[in-house]
Design a protein around this motif. Structure first.
Motif, PDB file in Angstrom:
ATOM      1  N   LEU A  10       0.821  -1.208   0.000  1.00  0.00           N
ATOM      2  CA  LEU A  10       0.000   0.000   0.000  1.00  0.00           C
ATOM      3  C   LEU A  10       0.857   1.262   0.000  1.00  0.00           C
ATOM      4  N   LEU A  11       2.057   1.173   0.568  1.00  0.00           N
ATOM      5  CA  LEU A  11       2.938   2.340   0.645  1.00  0.00           C
ATOM      6  C   LEU A  11       3.293   2.878  -0.742  1.00  0.00           C
ATOM      7  N   VAL A  12       3.390   1.985  -1.732  1.00  0.00           N
ATOM      8  CA  VAL A  12       3.670   2.419  -3.109  1.00  0.00           C
ATOM      9  C   VAL A  12       2.504   3.247  -3.635  1.00  0.00           C
ATOM     10  N   LYS A  13       1.295   2.799  -3.381  1.00  0.00           N
ATOM     11  CA  LYS A  13       0.100   3.548  -3.813  1.00  0.00           C
ATOM     12  C   LYS A  13       0.049   4.919  -3.141  1.00  0.00           C
ATOM     13  N   LYS A  14       0.367   4.963  -1.853  1.00  0.00           N
ATOM     14  CA  LYS A  14       0.337   6.231  -1.125  1.00  0.00           C
ATOM     15  C   LYS A  14       1.365   7.212  -1.691  1.00  0.00           C
TER      16      LYS A  14
END
Length: 237
Positions: A26-30
């Motif tokens: 999810l950190l990549v999306k954020k």
């Protein structure tokens, strides 16, 4: 007082036509949600990846600079201009992790020289995934990039890597242009000792993923078509 600087985010992408959030955290999306400035190999590929991760992202707001094997060192500093203006910059390669067998290292080095924070994000690296799945020595391994195209030179290099693996107990990784993968496997069979172990890691993280480790004598009895499929080869003697 020195103005606040933006960070340089190293953003992994998928290794092929896979849904991004199946292999990316999810950190990549954020990160992609808030970053508008990118340094990439190809703008079209990067735009498609960003759209797949965040369909609501405004494409007209995105700014891209290109980095590849032809990039001159003198072009690197200006790629960090947004960071000096307090804005974050994201680096995206065409597949996998920036800076690992992909462009990006020069930009990262320049960021360190200018006290710009470098933030590596988690994502798929074909090199590490292949090593994980090989069963070979993960304590001591080397990535050798592409081997020579000339048949004689390639045979010499293969035997050199085999000896290096034996002498140092070191796994030897390398890649080939996808349309020459089958020829590379044939070269390995013709050049290596029958008991040398070979791992073929193909289409990693894709539905067609194929990863197998066998001694050369068994590979000679195995049929597999690697043509035009991203593949990593690993040998250990």
């Amino acid at each position: 007082m020195e103005e606040s600087r933006g960070n340089l985010y190293l953003i992994p992408c998928t290794l092929g036509d896979t849904s991004p959030l199946e292999v990316l955290p999810l950190l990549v999306k954020k990160a992609i949600e808030h970053i508008n400035h990118y340094v990439v190999e190809h703008e079209k590929t990067a735009r498609r990846f960003i759209k797949n991760v965040d369909p609501k992202k405004s494409q007209p707001d995105l700014e891209f600079q290109l980095i590849n094997k032809f990039t001159n060192e003198l072009e690197i500093p200006q790629m960090l201009t947004p960071c000096f203006e307090g804005k974050d910059v994201g680096v995206i390669s065409d597949a996998g992790c920036p800076g690992i067998a992909d462009p990006g290292a020069m930009l990262v080095a320049e960021a360190h020289r200018n006290n710009i924070k470098v933030v590596p994000l988690v994502g798929p690296s074909s090199i590490l995934l292949a090593m994980m799945a090989s069963g070979f020595n993960g304590q001591n391994f080397a990535f050798n990039g592409y081997l020579p195209i000339d048949k004689r030179e390639r045979k010499t290099e293969i035997k050199k890597l085999e000896k290096l693996s034996l002498d140092k107990d070191q796994s030897q990784l390398f890649i080939e242009t996808p349309y020459r993968n089958n020829q590379m496997l044939e070269s390995l069979m013709a050049s290596l000792h029958d008991d040398t172990q070979v791992c073929v890691a193909c289409d990693i993280t894709l539905p067609t993923e194929y990863i197998k480790t066998l001694p050369v004598k068994l590979w000679k009895k195995t049929k597999v078509d690697l043509n035009k499929r991203p593949t990593l080869f690993i040998i250990q003697r």
